[in-house]
Design a protein around this motif. Structure first.
Motif, PDB file in Angstrom:
ATOM      1  N   THR A  23       0.829  -1.206   0.000  1.00  0.00           N
ATOM      2  CA  THR A  23       0.000   0.000   0.000  1.00  0.00           C
ATOM      3  C   THR A  23       0.861   1.252   0.000  1.00  0.00           C
ATOM      4  OG1 THR A  23      -0.318  -0.519   2.312  1.00  0.00           O
ATOM      5  CG2 THR A  23      -2.274  -0.599   0.948  1.00  0.00           C
ATOM      6  N   HIS A  26       1.657   2.336  -3.395  1.00  0.00           N
ATOM      7  CA  HIS A  26       0.546   3.039  -4.052  1.00  0.00           C
ATOM      8  C   HIS A  26       0.360   4.432  -3.507  1.00  0.00           C
ATOM      9  CE1 HIS A  26      -0.847  -0.024  -6.766  1.00  0.00           C
ATOM     10  NE2 HIS A  26      -0.508  -0.908  -5.829  1.00  0.00           N
ATOM     11  N   GLN A  27       0.502   4.578  -2.185  1.00  0.00           N
ATOM     12  CA  GLN A  27       0.381   5.889  -1.563  1.00  0.00           C
ATOM     13  C   GLN A  27       1.375   6.859  -2.179  1.00  0.00           C
ATOM     14  OE1 GLN A  27      -1.968   6.292   0.713  1.00  0.00           O
ATOM     15  NE2 GLN A  27      -2.438   4.132   0.498  1.00  0.00           N
TER      16      GLN A  27
END
Ligand SMILES: *Cc1c(COP(=O)(O)O)cnc(C)c1O
Length: 584
Positions: A23, A26-27
């Motif tokens: 994640t 993606h952040q």
């Protein structure tokens, strides 16, 4: 540009780290996009964008490396790794301090002199060539020189006292192989148009070996010069598959510590990071839980052996296959040594009704297998097969150059020109021995190995001091001194004594142990082997009591193992050994 909610939660447990990393990636992408689109000045915006991307990429890749290391090796394991890499960096610097350096140089020279004395054999009645003879020698003279060279003092393989090395040794077969070589000595697989018969035989050799490893219809492969080349190619294919299909730029390989050095070589040649996984202390099979922890998005290949060289133990390929399927990563099974033993274990019934573990293409995760035809396939040296589940993977080991000035070029393996005669020798051997022949060899060699195992476990002297490593099912058996007897018996002393009686066991380290790979030549001398093992053990116990457990030539090579490794001294001894090979 609508506002984007950035959600990142810290992992609550170690299991959530991979997810968190994912994640986070993606952040970061989102953050960069928002920043770029919300900047007023597009020129400065682009500058900041590039700068930020560099910084973020750097931090992310370091973070990824640190976290995956801690995740894979555990906190202690990671600290240990860090300690070892620091000490292997610092120790050579300390050892190059003048007064230490000269002392080490002296010791090293002594060792090198010993090695040279051991390796370089010559004799006064031999001709010496440091350059080409001005006038060529007649064939008669060359032939008589060859005979003299063969008579230089050497370990005798004929009597079955050498571990591995010569696997068949029957005169009839040697004659057939020489005949094959004679007929095809000019053949080169690079020219299938000139040697169509050789092409046909090569394709058949691959097909026959695929068959005994239960390959599916899509199964394919190629012949190579030996097990190491097979392992190099499987490494190359996995790396290229990872790069071209999955976009992996920092490839990693996961293998047991007992994997053959050829896999290390593949990682060294092809720029891959190798994770070596410990084996279970009881079974000596690779620790599956540890393999699982080391898998990450950079993993291009998992490896296991059937069986491994050091201990003759077959890894838990069934479990490795499950991991390979679950994470969609290629799995290589090294059956170089197992070759025509492991593939005939089941049908030879040498283990009776015992349920045997699966290790071949019947397991869905197994994508490649290497098998040395020049070991228990009894083919002439210089012959091995690399097999793949499908051509999809094999094509990544090919080298293709469609715009080379020398013409459209393609080569399936590492070499360009290849000695067709060796491959013909392999074909002749396989079709001469046939399934029945191999089954019978498997039965007699493995029966002898099991008899030796039983003797080590039952004989009063042997069972008191020695212990078989794991539960070997094939032709290789390894043993070490029981931990309670370490002070009373040095395994290397035992090895030296056995050598004096003409038995050449292989010496192992971490743990110190010996192994013997039984061949067709060993079967008839098994009783002598057992008798000499018992008497040598008794003598070694006496000598160990007299001199302590760290004397003897072999012990000297391995004795202070830990320190000579980190200091790089062991490496220098090996370099010296290799240099010796080319001294005239
Ligand atoms: C012998 C062997 C190999 C390959 O060695 P080569 O000397 O290159 O043929 C690979 N794996 C294992 C387990 C082996 O015993």
């Amino acid at each position: 540009m609508p506002p984007v909610e950035v959600v990142f939660s810290w992992p609550n447990s170690i299991d959530e780290i991979p997810q968190a990393l994912w994640t986070l990636r993606h952040q970061i992408k989102l953050y960069v996009l928002i920043k770029y689109f919300s900047a007023n000045d597009k020129v400065w915006g682009s500058f900041f964008l590039v700068r930020d991307l560099f910084i973020i990429y750097f931090i992310y890749s370091k973070l990824f490396e640190i976290l995956t290391t801690i995740w894979g090796y555990g906190l202690f394991g990671s600290i240990n790794k860090l300690y070892r890499s620091i000490s292997s960096y610092i120790s050579p610097k300390i050892l190059s301090l003048p007064f230490i350096k000269s002392k080490i140089a002296k010791e090293l020279n002594n060792t090198i002199t010993k090695i040279e004395k051991e390796i370089i054999k010559n004799s006064d009645d031999l001709k010496q060539f440091k350059e080409l003879p001005t006038n060529g020698l007649s064939a008669d003279v060359v032939e008589s020189e060859l005979i003299k060279l063969q008579n230089l003092k050497h370990s005798d393989w004929n009597n079955g006292r050498v571990s591995g090395a010569v696997y068949h040794g029957g005169n009839e077969l040697l004659k057939l192989q020489s005949e094959a070589y004679n007929q095809y000595s000019v053949a080169n697989q690079l020219h299938p148009d000139v040697f169509p018969g050789v092409r046909k035989m090569e394709a058949e050799v691959v097909a026959m070996v695929l068959d005994i490893f239960n390959a599916p219809k899509t199964g394919c492969g190629s012949t190579t010069s030996g097990g190491t080349e097979s392992l190099l190619l499987t490494g190359l294919a996995a790396r290229e598959f990872g790069r071209r299909v999955k976009g992996i730029t920092k490839p990693e390989v996961i293998a047991p510590i007992t994997i053959h050095a050829g896999i290390e070589k593949a990682c060294y040649y092809f720029g891959m990071k190798l994770h070596k996984v410990n084996v279970d202390p009881k079974t000596y099979k690779v620790d599956i839980k540890k393999v699982k922890r080391l898998i990450n998005s950079n993993t291009v290949l998992l490896c296991g052996s059937a069986p491994n060289y050091p201990h003759g133990i077959i890894d838990d390929i069934e479990e490795l296959s499950k991991l390979a399927v679950k994470y969609n990563i290629p799995l290589h099974v090294d059956a170089c040594l197992g070759s025509f033993i492991v593939s005939f274990l089941e049908s030879s019934k040498v283990h009776g009704d015992r349920k045997l573990p699966l290790f071949d293409f019947r397991l869905p995760g197994v994508t490649s297998i290497s098998c040395d035809t020049h070991k228990y396939g009894f083919a002439p040296k210089g012959s091995s097969i690399i097999m793949y589940r499908s051509p999809e993977l094999r094509k990544y080991q090919y080298y293709i150059s469609s715009d080379w000035t020398g013409g459209m070029y393609g080569s399936p393996t590492l070499a360009g020109s290849r000695p067709g005669a060796l491959m013909v020798g392999c074909w002749a051997t396989l079709v001469n021995i046939g399934k029945d022949g191999y089954r019978e060899s498997c039965y007699s060699i493995v029966s002898a190995t099991m008899q030796l195992k039983k003797e080590i476990e039952k004989n009063p002297i042997l069972s008191k001091y020695l212990e078989v490593i794991g539960d070997p099912l094939g032709s290789v058996i390894a043993f070490k001194v029981k931990s309670s007897q370490q002070k009373n018996l040095s395994i290397y002393e035992l090895s030296d004594l056995l050598s004096k009686k003409g038995w050449h066991f292989a010496t192992l380290q971490n743990p110190a142990a010996l192994h013997f790979a039984l061949t067709r030549l060993t079967v008839p001398v098994l009783d002598e082997l057992i008798a000499d093992l018992v008497s040598s053990t008794e003598e070694a116990i006496e000598l160990t009591h007299k001199h302590g457990s760290k004397t003897g030539d072999t012990a000297a090579m391995y004795g202070i193992a830990g320190s000579i490794h980190t200091a790089g001294i062991a490496d220098r001894v090996i370099v010296a050994f290799l240099d010796t090979l080319y001294k005239t």
